[in-house]
Design an enzyme around this catalytic site. Structure first.
Site, short mmCIF file in Angstrom:
data_model
loop_
_atom_site.label_atom_id
_atom_site.label_comp_id
_atom_site.label_asym_id
_atom_site.label_seq_id
_atom_site.Cartn_x
_atom_site.Cartn_y
_atom_site.Cartn_z
N ASP A 33 -14.59 20.67 -9.30
CA ASP A 33 -14.64 21.92 -8.54
C ASP A 33 -16.03 22.09 -7.94
O ASP A 33 -17.04 22.09 -8.67
CB ASP A 33 -14.37 23.13 -9.44
N HIS A 49 -15.04 26.31 -3.86
CA HIS A 49 -13.70 26.54 -4.39
C HIS A 49 -13.45 28.02 -4.65
O HIS A 49 -12.31 28.48 -4.61
CB HIS A 49 -13.51 25.73 -5.67
N HIS A 102 -7.22 19.79 -6.17
CA HIS A 102 -7.42 20.19 -7.56
C HIS A 102 -6.25 19.74 -8.44
O HIS A 102 -5.79 20.47 -9.32
CB HIS A 102 -7.63 21.71 -7.63
N HIS A 115 -10.14 16.60 -12.11
CA HIS A 115 -10.75 16.91 -10.82
C HIS A 115 -12.04 17.71 -10.95
O HIS A 115 -12.34 18.30 -11.98
CB HIS A 115 -9.76 17.65 -9.92
N TRP A 147 0.84 -1.19 0.00
CA TRP A 147 0.00 0.00 0.00
C TRP A 147 0.87 1.25 0.00
O TRP A 147 2.09 1.17 0.14
CB TRP A 147 -1.02 -0.01 1.14
N HIS A 172 -14.85 30.27 -13.30
CA HIS A 172 -14.88 29.97 -11.87
C HIS A 172 -15.85 30.91 -11.14
O HIS A 172 -16.68 30.47 -10.34
CB HIS A 172 -13.49 30.11 -11.26
#
Length: 262
Positions: free
Chosen positions: A77, A81, A71, A75, A63, A209
């Site tokens: 958002d 954010h 991010h 990914h 492991w 954004h």
């Protein structure tokens, strides 16, 4: 959805009548991350540290410890954010209704423009051209800006110049049209962000954004294989990790595509 519908879907996936398309880049230490001006904090690249590998540290297992920014890589958002979405309800990845992680997809093909111009812009006029051929973008759909930028790698992906990064993205007017007139669920790109590389120079800065998250909408970036999706008809599966108060998350993005989708 009835049991018969689910059974039919499962059968069509098994036979290949419905394909599953992986829209995700492999997450590794070399995958580029956004670079901000030096006065700001920076996004951490992905790091993987071996804990044990069937050895004295753990004889029966292998492991790793992972280190990364929310991010990094392909990914999601969440509204939290961005400052415009910080006070909205259900604005973090752990609080978003799970039904929002599954939905229809519209792909706007911007490849010809992006091939000629690294700073190509998706405009309201470009959206209108798409809709003239493929129909009006339905309410609550994901809209993806296909540029084939995901075929780039290394320095060409960020495309940094003396004045910063150069990559395609939507204009403020385009993203406002998608939000206010089409009521989309979210917006996705193949580039490192939902905004153009030079998005800091728009008003407001980074309009995708700002407007998306201020309206409680979502973003997906660093996607791959958008060339395998039809303009309409695909179904998106995009569930971020359930991180308490998380502003985003790397994730495995997939789409279901039926033969004959338009």
């Amino acid at each position: 959805m009835s049991l018969n519908t689910l059974a039919t879907l499962a059968a069509e996936i098994a036979t290949g009548a419905v394909r599953i398309v992986d829209l995700t880049h492999t997450l590794d230490p070399d995958f580029p991350v956004i670079i901000l001006p030096p006065e700001f904090g920076q996004c951490a690249r992905f790091r993987m540290e071996e804990v044990s590998a069937y050895d004295h540290r753990g004889p029966g297992w292998k492991w790793h410890n992972l280190t990364l920014n929310e991010h990094t890589g392909t990914h999601f958002d969440a509204p939290a954010h961005w400052i415009s979405g910080r006070d909205l309800p259900h604005n973090t990845v752990d609080a978003i209704p799970v039904s929002d992680f599954v939905g229809p997809v519209v792909v706007i093909d911007c490849t010809q423009g992006a091939e000629k111009d690294d700073d190509f812009e998706l405009t309201p006029e470009g959206i209108a051209v798409h809709e003239a051929t493929h129909g009006k973008i339905p309410k609550d759909a994901w809209v993806f800006m296909r540029t084939d930028w995901s075929k780039r790698s290394g320095a060409a992906y960020l495309n940094m110049k003396d004045d910063g990064p150069h990559s395609p993205g939507p204009t403020p007017e385009a993203i406002q049209m998608l939000i206010n007139k089409r009521d989309i669920r979210g917006f996705g790109t193949e580039t490192v962000g939902t905004d153009a590389g030079q998005g800091a120079h728009y008003a407001p800065p980074f309009p995708a954004h700002y407007f998306l998250h201020g309206a409680g909408k979502y973003g997906l970036q660093c996607m791959a294989n958008l060339d395998q999706l039809p303009p309409t008809g695909a179904l998106l599966l995009a569930a971020p990790l359930k991180i308490k108060n998380g502003t985003g998350s790397p994730l495995r993005v997939m789409a279901l595509v039926a033969d004959g989708a338009s």
